[in-house]
Design an enzyme around this catalytic site. Structure first.
Site, PDB file in Angstrom:
ATOM      1  N   GLY A   1       2.598   3.164  -5.005  1.00  6.94           N
ATOM      2  CA  GLY A   1       2.369   3.928  -6.237  1.00  6.94           C
ATOM      3  C   GLY A   1       1.698   3.151  -7.357  1.00  6.94           C
ATOM      4  O   GLY A   1       1.604   3.638  -8.481  1.00  6.94           O
ATOM      5  N   LYS A   2       1.167   1.955  -7.047  1.00  8.44           N
ATOM      6  CA  LYS A   2       0.522   1.118  -8.070  1.00  8.44           C
ATOM      7  C   LYS A   2      -0.540   1.865  -8.868  1.00  8.44           C
ATOM      8  O   LYS A   2      -0.540   1.886 -10.085  1.00  8.44           O
ATOM      9  CB  LYS A   2      -0.189  -0.089  -7.427  1.00  8.44           C
ATOM     10  CG  LYS A   2       0.671  -1.080  -6.719  1.00  8.44           C
ATOM     11  CD  LYS A   2      -0.173  -2.170  -6.066  1.00  8.44           C
ATOM     12  CE  LYS A   2      -1.150  -1.678  -5.028  1.00  8.44           C
ATOM     13  NZ  LYS A   2      -0.543  -1.053  -3.850  1.00  8.44           N
ATOM     14  N   SER A   3      -1.482   2.458  -8.123  1.00  7.31           N
ATOM     15  CA  SER A   3      -2.626   3.098  -8.764  1.00  7.31           C
ATOM     16  C   SER A   3      -2.175   4.322  -9.572  1.00  7.31           C
ATOM     17  O   SER A   3      -2.648   4.547 -10.685  1.00  7.31           O
ATOM     18  CB  SER A   3      -3.633   3.526  -7.693  1.00  7.31           C
ATOM     19  OG  SER A   3      -4.933   3.189  -8.058  1.00  7.31           O
TER      20      SER A   3
ATOM     21  N   SER B   1      -2.486  -7.250  -3.695  1.00  9.43           N
ATOM     22  CA  SER B   1      -2.367  -8.673  -4.081  1.00  9.43           C
ATOM     23  C   SER B   1      -1.078  -9.285  -3.531  1.00  9.43           C
ATOM     24  O   SER B   1      -0.181  -9.646  -4.297  1.00  9.43           O
ATOM     25  CB  SER B   1      -2.454  -8.841  -5.600  1.00  9.43           C
ATOM     26  OG  SER B   1      -1.604  -7.956  -6.302  1.00  9.43           O
TER      27      SER B   1
ATOM     28  N   SER C   1       0.843  -1.188   0.000  1.00 12.25           N
ATOM     29  CA  SER C   1       0.000   0.000   0.000  1.00 12.25           C
ATOM     30  C   SER C   1       0.886   1.248   0.000  1.00 12.25           C
ATOM     31  O   SER C   1       1.845   1.321   0.763  1.00 12.25           O
ATOM     32  CB  SER C   1      -0.886  -0.024   1.254  1.00 12.25           C
ATOM     33  OG  SER C   1      -1.684   1.130   1.320  1.00 12.25           O
ATOM     34  N   GLY C   2       0.599   2.175  -0.877  1.00 10.73           N
ATOM     35  CA  GLY C   2       1.384   3.413  -0.927  1.00 10.73           C
ATOM     36  C   GLY C   2       2.606   3.343  -1.824  1.00 10.73           C
ATOM     37  O   GLY C   2       3.357   4.312  -1.952  1.00 10.73           O
TER      38      GLY C   2
END
Lengths: 219, 219
Positions: free
Chosen positions: B41-43, B127, B38-39
């Site tokens: 930068g995936k999105s 994931s 989380s965090g």
């Protein structure tokens, strides 16, 4: 929020909008929701429409039992192989009232994503309950849901019986079978009603294309 | 089967194939699966790639928590409003091990549909479990799954903490939080590893585009 590398800021600046996608495709995404008894021709007509749209350069896709029931909405039995019996039963969808409702809810959610991605999304499910179809309609932007009632009589559908399901339902081998042991609630304000007793799938598909052109969904 | 109006016969004659769609779009569909803490930068990177693909005329779409957790994979609480507590709990997905597994399974199924529809599908989910990602890979045609590990250290991700989730997880307000109270299993054979400690989202997005070109996914 003042850091230019902040993920949230970058996201909003860069996202591709529905208008952008519509400009690239020369048409907007929408959901064409076919509903009707098993054997009425939903899937056949949806696939013919898909082909005709393709030939016009329109991006489209069909969601039906074939590509949804083996993946996204797999049965409890299929998922028990992956998880265990307990979680297979929880995550899998059978054919009870609530399971069919959830089946349609998930299909509606996926259709909404495909629509947002810019595709003319054709869904072919019996979807017998008005409330379920209305929920999908309400989940989409106004004007993006296009309900098509493929209207064939029970007699016609049962005489076709392409998958032998009516025969099984009559023999009591399938419970909650629409038209036999479970009701079908016809749409009250469908965008299009197709006379599937008398017209061929080709003719019905042409009527859908015509309607999509008339309403400005495609050119 | 000799009746030309037989639904099954018509379907097979008329279906639009993946090759057809690839010809229309000038590229094939595939799944670019971003994974990481989380965090990391995936999105952000997925949305930048989406934008860059759009500017190249490539049809693409991002699946992430924003458009999946409010619809398809709604929480038990959200679905309890629609069904009742019992069925909300059954159909909704929380954050237990099995629920996260099912969340990824459904996202994989939807990504597979979008891929089949011809889109370069970008998914942005933590994931964390290798087996879940490998299951999605196995569910797709060979070569269509493109695993991208967005590799940022826990320290970097926690210092960004764009949604304040690490703070809550450290305070014990979120259970099973990846990196804090639940493991992250990095890919062993990712198609691409992005150094998200040192490079900007712009630079990382360019590396993804470059890889898609090199491997012939897009032109």
């Amino acid at each position: 929020m003042s850091n230019p590398n902040d993920p949230i800021v970058v996201w909003h600046q860069q996202a591709v909008s529905r208008d952008d996608r519509a400009q690239l495709n020369n048409h907007r995404g929408c959901v064409v929701w076919f509903t009707g008894l098993s054997g009425c021709g939903k899937s056949t007509v949806a696939n013919l429409v898909d082909r005709k749209l393709y030939e016009r350069g329109v991006r489209s896709y069909v969601l039906d039992g074939d590509n949804v029931r083996h993946g996204l909405n797999a049965t409890p039995q299929m998922l028990a192989e992956r998880y265990d019996e307990q979680f297979g039963a929880r995550f899998g969808l059978g054919f009870s009232q609530q399971d069919r409702e959830e089946n349609i809810r998930r299909v509606g959610a996926v259709a909404g994503l495909l629509c947002d991605a810019g595709l003319v999304t054709l869904t072919a499910f019996v979807s017998p309950f008005r409330a379920d179809r209305d929920s999908v309609r309400a989940s989409l932007p106004a004007g993006d849901f296009f309900e098509v009632f493929v209207d064939a009589s029970l007699e016609v559908c049962e005489s076709r019986d392409p998958k032998g399901l009516y025969k099984k339902a009559r023999a009591g081998e399938i419970a909650h079978f629409t038209g036999i042991s479970s009701p079908y609630e016809p749409p009250e304000q469908a965008e299009l009603v197709l006379d599937a007793n008398d017209l061929s799938p080709e003719e019905l598909a042409d009527l859908v294309i015509q309607k999509l052109i008339e309403t400005g969904k495609i050119r």
